[in-house]
Design an enzyme around this catalytic site. Structure first.
Site, PDB file in Angstrom:
ATOM      1  N   GLY A   1       0.837  -1.199   0.000  1.00 49.25           N
ATOM      2  CA  GLY A   1       0.000   0.000   0.000  1.00 49.25           C
ATOM      3  C   GLY A   1       0.866   1.241   0.000  1.00 49.25           C
ATOM      4  O   GLY A   1       1.959   1.251   0.578  1.00 49.25           O
TER       5      GLY A   1
ATOM      6  N   GLN B   1       3.073   9.887   0.751  1.00 49.54           N
ATOM      7  CA  GLN B   1       4.344   9.196   0.987  1.00 49.54           C
ATOM      8  C   GLN B   1       5.355   9.442  -0.136  1.00 49.54           C
ATOM      9  O   GLN B   1       6.518   9.057  -0.016  1.00 49.54           O
ATOM     10  CB  GLN B   1       4.122   7.686   1.141  1.00 49.54           C
ATOM     11  CG  GLN B   1       3.354   7.294   2.396  1.00 49.54           C
ATOM     12  CD  GLN B   1       3.174   5.792   2.476  1.00 49.54           C
ATOM     13  OE1 GLN B   1       2.193   5.265   1.951  1.00 49.54           O
ATOM     14  NE2 GLN B   1       4.099   5.099   3.084  1.00 49.54           N
TER      15      GLN B   1
ATOM     16  N   CYS C   1       5.339  -0.033   7.323  1.00 49.09           N
ATOM     17  CA  CYS C   1       5.059   1.110   6.453  1.00 49.09           C
ATOM     18  C   CYS C   1       6.331   1.464   5.694  1.00 49.09           C
ATOM     19  O   CYS C   1       7.416   1.522   6.297  1.00 49.09           O
ATOM     20  CB  CYS C   1       4.608   2.293   7.313  1.00 49.09           C
ATOM     21  SG  CYS C   1       4.291   3.800   6.377  1.00 49.09           S
TER      22      CYS C   1
ATOM     23  N   HIS D   1      -4.943   1.872   7.296  1.00 48.52           N
ATOM     24  CA  HIS D   1      -3.569   2.389   7.411  1.00 48.52           C
ATOM     25  C   HIS D   1      -3.349   3.527   6.400  1.00 48.52           C
ATOM     26  O   HIS D   1      -2.785   4.569   6.736  1.00 48.52           O
ATOM     27  CB  HIS D   1      -2.592   1.226   7.171  1.00 48.52           C
ATOM     28  CG  HIS D   1      -1.145   1.588   7.163  1.00 48.52           C
ATOM     29  ND1 HIS D   1      -0.270   1.202   8.152  1.00 48.52           N
ATOM     30  CD2 HIS D   1      -0.400   2.294   6.267  1.00 48.52           C
ATOM     31  CE1 HIS D   1       0.942   1.660   7.870  1.00 48.52           C
ATOM     32  NE2 HIS D   1       0.896   2.316   6.731  1.00 48.52           N
ATOM     33  N   GLU D   2      -3.817   3.308   5.164  1.00 44.93           N
ATOM     34  CA  GLU D   2      -3.586   4.316   4.104  1.00 44.93           C
ATOM     35  C   GLU D   2      -4.468   5.551   4.304  1.00 44.93           C
ATOM     36  O   GLU D   2      -4.023   6.673   4.038  1.00 44.93           O
ATOM     37  CB  GLU D   2      -3.817   3.696   2.720  1.00 44.93           C
ATOM     38  CG  GLU D   2      -2.900   2.525   2.370  1.00 44.93           C
ATOM     39  CD  GLU D   2      -1.415   2.825   2.525  1.00 44.93           C
ATOM     40  OE1 GLU D   2      -1.017   3.995   2.356  1.00 44.93           O
ATOM     41  OE2 GLU D   2      -0.649   1.888   2.821  1.00 44.93           O
TER      42      GLU D   2
ATOM     43  N   HIS E   1      -2.787   7.852   6.530  1.00 51.48           N
ATOM     44  CA  HIS E   1      -1.768   8.682   5.872  1.00 51.48           C
ATOM     45  C   HIS E   1      -2.383   9.961   5.310  1.00 51.48           C
ATOM     46  O   HIS E   1      -1.787  11.037   5.389  1.00 51.48           O
ATOM     47  CB  HIS E   1      -1.121   7.920   4.707  1.00 51.48           C
ATOM     48  CG  HIS E   1       0.029   7.045   5.109  1.00 51.48           C
ATOM     49  ND1 HIS E   1       1.182   7.544   5.672  1.00 51.48           N
ATOM     50  CD2 HIS E   1       0.216   5.698   5.002  1.00 51.48           C
ATOM     51  CE1 HIS E   1       2.033   6.540   5.902  1.00 51.48           C
ATOM     52  NE2 HIS E   1       1.462   5.415   5.506  1.00 51.48           N
TER      53      HIS E   1
HETATM   54  C1  Y12 Z   1      -1.102  -4.261   6.623  1.00 52.39           C
HETATM   55  C2  Y12 Z   1      -0.484  -3.289   7.350  1.00 52.39           C
HETATM   56  C3  Y12 Z   1      -0.035  -2.144   6.752  1.00 52.39           C
HETATM   57  C4  Y12 Z   1      -0.215  -1.970   5.410  1.00 52.39           C
HETATM   58  C5  Y12 Z   1       0.270  -0.707   4.784  1.00 52.39           C
HETATM   59  C6  Y12 Z   1       1.230  -0.887   3.680  1.00 52.39           C
HETATM   60  N1  Y12 Z   1       2.519  -1.227   4.169  1.00 52.39           N
HETATM   61  C7  Y12 Z   1       3.509  -1.631   3.372  1.00 52.39           C
HETATM   62  O1  Y12 Z   1       3.316  -1.748   2.189  1.00 52.39           O
HETATM   63  C8  Y12 Z   1       4.813  -1.927   4.011  1.00 52.39           C
HETATM   64  C9  Y12 Z   1       5.860  -2.255   3.300  1.00 52.39           C
HETATM   65  C10 Y12 Z   1       7.195  -2.526   3.827  1.00 52.39           C
HETATM   66  C11 Y12 Z   1       8.146  -3.010   2.971  1.00 52.39           C
HETATM   67  C12 Y12 Z   1       9.449  -3.275   3.394  1.00 52.39           C
HETATM   68  O2  Y12 Z   1      10.394  -3.767   2.542  1.00 52.39           O
HETATM   69  C13 Y12 Z   1      11.319  -2.906   1.984  1.00 52.39           C
HETATM   70  O3  Y12 Z   1      11.374  -1.752   2.302  1.00 52.39           O
HETATM   71  C14 Y12 Z   1      12.190  -3.492   0.952  1.00 52.39           C
HETATM   72  C15 Y12 Z   1       9.770  -3.094   4.703  1.00 52.39           C
HETATM   73  O4  Y12 Z   1      11.055  -3.520   5.082  1.00 52.39           O
HETATM   74  C16 Y12 Z   1      11.996  -2.674   5.521  1.00 52.39           C
HETATM   75  O5  Y12 Z   1      11.744  -1.539   5.760  1.00 52.39           O
HETATM   76  C17 Y12 Z   1      13.338  -3.245   5.729  1.00 52.39           C
HETATM   77  C18 Y12 Z   1       8.824  -2.590   5.593  1.00 52.39           C
HETATM   78  C19 Y12 Z   1       7.532  -2.305   5.147  1.00 52.39           C
HETATM   79  C20 Y12 Z   1      -0.831  -2.933   4.686  1.00 52.39           C
HETATM   80  C21 Y12 Z   1      -1.280  -4.081   5.295  1.00 52.39           C
HETATM   81 CO    CO Z   2       2.240   3.506   5.565  1.00 53.90          CO
END
Ligand code: Y12
Ligand code: CO
Length: 173
Positions: A45, A50, A95, A137-138, A141
């Site tokens: 998301g 962001q 996030c 969550h979004e 934001h």
């Molecule tokens: C459930 C809870 C929250 C959401 C919101 C959307 N969140 C994300 O998309 C999080 C992504 C994320 C990705 C990562 O990987 C990289 O950055 C490569 C991450 O890992 C690190 O920061 C090392 C952390 C979060 C949707 C559903």
């Molecule tokens: Co977020």
């Protein structure tokens, strides 16, 4: 269009985003650039704020049973309005704007939203489980709220300490 993820503690993440009024090429270019950035950074998301654009626009692509995120499953949500909420669920959220940090956050289990797509067409969407959590969550934001703002004060203090350490380590490498 070159986009970068805005990371905490950048103050821009606290901005309340404004309603999308024009469903034009500029909006489509932004949405089209947000999608590969979200996929390339392992996100599911991403809100426009962001990437430094303070408009009420967000994208979501929840992984399917195989863990894949085909583009057909992409949801582009403008001007979401929460019209129904029920139940309670807790999920360990992460996030892209708060890298390396995950915490249990309590949300509504089931929600219904009204929203508009990239062409301004109105839709109603019922969601539960991960999709419901991700939408909440979004939407946060868009209102300048991060999931870390929902932590208790003791958990928040712990986060701030760990996050500062992570930033320091990252600068070294
Ligand atoms: C459930 C809870 C929250 C959401 C919101 C959307 N969140 C994300 O998309 C999080 C992504 C994320 C990705 C990562 O990987 C990289 O950055 C490569 C991450 O890992 C690190 O920061 C090392 C952390 C979060 C949707 C559903
Ligand atoms: Co977020």
């Amino acid at each position: 269009m070159k986009l970068e993820i805005v990371e905490y503690p950048d103050k821009r993440l606290k901005t309340k985003s404004v309603e999308v009024k024009e469903f034009n090429k500029e909006l489509h270019t932004l949405l089209d650039a947000m999608y590969p950035l979200m996929i390339d950074t392992n996100g599911i998301g991403l809100a426009a704020v962001q990437v430094g654009h303070h408009i009420r626009a967000l994208i979501l692509n929840i992984p399917d049973e195989e863990g894949e995120q085909p583009k057909e499953n992409l949801l582009e949500i403008m001007n979401p309005e929460l019209i129904f909420k029920d139940g309670e669920t807790t999920y360990q959220e992460g996030c892209l704007s708060v890298p390396t940090f995950y915490e249990d956050i309590k949300r509504y289990n089931t929600i219904t939203i009204n929203y508009q797509d990239r062409d301004g067409k109105k839709h109603t969407l019922e969601a539960d489980d991960l999709l419901s959590i991700a939408i909440q969550h979004e939407i946060d934001h868009l209102d300048g709220i991060l999931f870390i703002d929902r932590l208790s004060s003791s958990r928040r203090r712990k986060f701030e300490k760990e996050y500062k350490k992570m930033i320091k380590e990252r600068k070294k490498s």
